[in-house]
Scaffold this motif. Sequence first.
Motif, PDB file in Angstrom:
ATOM      1  N   ARG A  75      -3.613  15.690 -22.308  1.00 23.40           N
ATOM      2  CA  ARG A  75      -2.420  15.146 -21.822  1.00 23.40           C
ATOM      3  C   ARG A  75      -2.341  14.768 -20.613  1.00 23.40           C
ATOM      4  N   LEU A  76      -2.826  15.523 -19.621  1.00 23.33           N
ATOM      5  CA  LEU A  76      -2.781  15.554 -18.058  1.00 23.33           C
ATOM      6  C   LEU A  76      -3.820  14.438 -17.779  1.00 23.33           C
ATOM      7  N   LEU A  77      -4.984  14.492 -18.389  1.00 22.55           N
ATOM      8  CA  LEU A  77      -6.060  13.495 -17.874  1.00 22.55           C
ATOM      9  C   LEU A  77      -5.706  12.138 -18.440  1.00 22.55           C
ATOM     10  N   ALA A  78      -4.973  12.097 -19.475  1.00 21.38           N
ATOM     11  CA  ALA A  78      -4.837  10.712 -20.036  1.00 21.38           C
ATOM     12  C   ALA A  78      -3.880   9.892 -19.327  1.00 21.38           C
ATOM     13  N   GLU A  79      -2.716  10.527 -18.958  1.00 20.68           N
ATOM     14  CA  GLU A  79      -1.829  10.195 -17.968  1.00 20.68           C
ATOM     15  C   GLU A  79      -2.487   9.763 -16.552  1.00 20.68           C
ATOM     16  N   ALA A  80      -3.394  10.707 -16.082  1.00 16.58           N
ATOM     17  CA  ALA A  80      -4.017  10.490 -14.735  1.00 16.58           C
ATOM     18  C   ALA A  80      -4.698   9.240 -15.014  1.00 16.58           C
ATOM     19  N   HIS A 112       0.879  -1.111   0.022  1.00 18.10           N
ATOM     20  CA  HIS A 112       0.055   0.046  -0.168  1.00 18.10           C
ATOM     21  C   HIS A 112       0.893   1.218   0.184  1.00 18.10           C
ATOM     22  N   GLN A 113       1.925   1.036   0.766  1.00 21.56           N
ATOM     23  CA  GLN A 113       2.789   2.458   0.983  1.00 21.56           C
ATOM     24  C   GLN A 113       3.616   2.540  -0.249  1.00 21.56           C
ATOM     25  N   SER A 114       4.061   1.570  -0.841  1.00 22.49           N
ATOM     26  CA  SER A 114       4.959   1.701  -1.920  1.00 22.49           C
ATOM     27  C   SER A 114       4.503   1.370  -3.319  1.00 22.49           C
ATOM     28  N   ASP A 115       3.252   0.791  -3.466  1.00 21.95           N
ATOM     29  CA  ASP A 115       2.677   0.848  -4.867  1.00 21.95           C
ATOM     30  C   ASP A 115       1.380   1.561  -5.059  1.00 21.95           C
ATOM     31  N   CYS A 116       0.408   1.687  -4.071  1.00 17.68           N
ATOM     32  CA  CYS A 116      -0.855   2.355  -3.872  1.00 17.68           C
ATOM     33  C   CYS A 116      -0.779   3.804  -3.756  1.00 17.68           C
ATOM     34  N   LEU A 117      -0.278   4.053  -2.566  1.00 22.23           N
ATOM     35  CA  LEU A 117      -0.231   5.686  -2.335  1.00 22.23           C
ATOM     36  C   LEU A 117       0.552   6.699  -3.012  1.00 22.23           C
ATOM     37  N   PRO A 118       1.675   6.113  -3.807  1.00 18.39           N
ATOM     38  CA  PRO A 118       2.267   6.783  -4.731  1.00 18.39           C
ATOM     39  C   PRO A 118       1.568   7.234  -6.054  1.00 18.39           C
ATOM     40  N   ARG A 119       0.788   6.017  -6.269  1.00 18.20           N
ATOM     41  CA  ARG A 119       0.058   6.416  -7.435  1.00 18.20           C
ATOM     42  C   ARG A 119      -1.289   7.224  -7.168  1.00 18.20           C
ATOM     43  N   PHE A 120      -1.845   6.741  -6.241  1.00 18.51           N
ATOM     44  CA  PHE A 120      -2.830   7.944  -5.671  1.00 18.51           C
ATOM     45  C   PHE A 120      -2.385   9.376  -5.923  1.00 18.51           C
ATOM     46  N   ASP A 121      -1.206   9.729  -4.985  1.00 13.89           N
ATOM     47  CA  ASP A 121      -0.807  11.066  -4.955  1.00 13.89           C
ATOM     48  C   ASP A 121      -0.372  11.456  -6.703  1.00 13.89           C
ATOM     49  N   LYS A 122       0.203  10.637  -7.365  1.00 14.64           N
ATOM     50  CA  LYS A 122       0.315  10.996  -8.971  1.00 14.64           C
ATOM     51  C   LYS A 122      -0.945  11.531  -9.591  1.00 14.64           C
ATOM     52  N   ALA A 123      -1.920  10.444  -9.560  1.00 14.27           N
ATOM     53  CA  ALA A 123      -3.028  10.548 -10.248  1.00 14.27           C
ATOM     54  C   ALA A 123      -3.669  11.960  -9.744  1.00 14.27           C
ATOM     55  N   LEU A 124      -3.809  11.995  -8.426  1.00 14.61           N
ATOM     56  CA  LEU A 124      -4.476  13.302  -7.922  1.00 14.61           C
ATOM     57  C   LEU A 124      -3.646  14.620  -8.405  1.00 14.61           C
ATOM     58  N   ASP A 125      -2.377  14.494  -8.404  1.00 10.12           N
ATOM     59  CA  ASP A 125      -1.651  15.605  -8.856  1.00 10.12           C
ATOM     60  C   ASP A 125      -1.971  16.111 -10.221  1.00 10.12           C
ATOM     61  N   LEU A 126      -2.038  14.904 -11.123  1.00 13.94           N
ATOM     62  CA  LEU A 126      -2.418  15.405 -12.450  1.00 13.94           C
ATOM     63  C   LEU A 126      -3.852  15.682 -12.949  1.00 13.94           C
ATOM     64  N   ASP A 127      -4.859  15.144 -12.022  1.00 15.73           N
ATOM     65  CA  ASP A 127      -6.152  15.794 -11.928  1.00 15.73           C
ATOM     66  C   ASP A 127      -6.338  17.270 -11.652  1.00 15.73           C
TER      67      ASP A 127
END
Length: 566
Positions: free
Chosen positions: A148-153, A115-130
Amino acid sequence: MNNTRIYGLAVGLLALVCLVRMPLLVAAEMPTAMPEVSAPAPECPVLLQEAEATFARGLQAAAVKGSKEAIPLLREAGSTFLKVAAGCPSVAIQANRQGDQVTAALKMAEVAASHQSDCLPRFDKALDLDIRAAAVRAEKGDPAEVERLLAEAEGIWREALTLCQPPHREKAGKSLAATVRTRTTNAELLSAGPACDAAWKNAGALIDYAKVAWKDKHWDDAAMFYSKAVMAWEGAVDKCVGTRQQQAQRKVEQTQIDAHNAEFCGPLWDSATEHSQRLKGGGASVSATERDVLSVKAEVIWRDAAAQCRGSPQTLARTNADALARERGTPLPAQAMAMYGSKRPAPPAAVVPSVPGPASVAITSSAPPSREAPVVTSAALPASAPAVVADAVLVAGDTTYRGAFAVDPKSGVVSGSGTIAWRNGESFSGTLVNGRRQGKGRFNWVSGQWYEGDWVDDRSTGHGVIQFPGGNRYEGAVSDGEPQGRGSLIFATGDRYTGDFVRGVFHGQGTYAWKSGNRYEGAWSLGKKHGQGRLTWVAGDAWEGEFRDDQKTESGKDVTAAALAR
């Protein structure tokens, strides 16, 4: 002879030896009935203590430093317990039991580490892109950059959906759906082209100028800018397509109301506010007679504003006028409107051409506020107006009545049943009693939202159905247009909640069923799982216990599908 004696002596000695050894041989071959428990090897207690100490260090590391530091210690403890169980029969049961505990703790630590190494970093990255995409959209930036931003998110949300565990998996799913919807909307911007973008930017700039003039109470300038913005939005309707075209059409309607209010409502509103403040600030120095005169003047101006304003200011003006009348305790004098009323002409009213058959009557009034109840308390009708009109078309400013209505010739209050429509596209079908909705009826918003059900004294209260623009649908108890009490909310995604609501939020006892098959039954507080409940996965296994702020707590346990079936 000597040989014979020697041979006999040898045989005798051999027999004697056999007799002496026989008890020992027999004793060695007989099985023992109750074997003694052998003492553990000296190293077994030491190994067991080492494993227990390593296990304790692993639990402490998980609590203080995190799961990553705990995993190697827990694996070492598990290996040692396994070694003890295999090599020390006397303590094998104890070692196996503790080894099971280590295995469970290790599994939890691995899940937490993932959760710490795989899930949360993706949550943070996707939220930042949104968020970055939302900022570009708010600044009316390049739709290609938004895409571009939404596709990556979207890609990262899909990864999170695969890697995360509940409840973050469900959250990732909802966020993914929202991002996909935003991409769909942005795709229309990309296809609309620069002409649509230019029209939107021009209209937005005019709206900004109009808001500044409104704030400074420069009503003529505000009316001028809003009127030009209406033309700009109409240009956007012609140049844009899809959802953006629909949004531009709604902005045309709203901006028309704003332009009207800047021209006809704003000056009256200022005057009415000034008189009300003078009435409240007079204190004991103002005589009762003077207070009554001030109250009458203020009420007249508020009623003028109610007749000429549109949207929410109309309702507020009417409410203020009614409050002054209640405080004073006497009705308006017969000549009050003529003496203190506005001398500027009323806004033009729409007129429906007469046709053979049903009567056509024009009533001086204005449309009810957007998304609010259609209440009509217009100025007095002309003396020639009929008191009762059956199957008629009545036009009052932006409001058109079709059906069997009775009109009070003195107050303009309408009663009866039929359909009421406003120029902005909203409508109500049902019954009016003294200008207020009563009984059964349906209200339709321009956005596509509608409510159908009970009405009590102009309020959507009782039992009804609410269809939301995004596709969500609610059926159940309603108070003031919001889910209140027991009901069911079906989401466009396929999820469903059935249970208690408070002001439109899950609160009380209820069941949430995900489209995936997962299910939660239990307590809710302000939209979050909070209290005792059970979370059941589609495979049949469950976790039941106490939830706090949408998360599981330590006060709970895993339950297998077999145990639930019993």
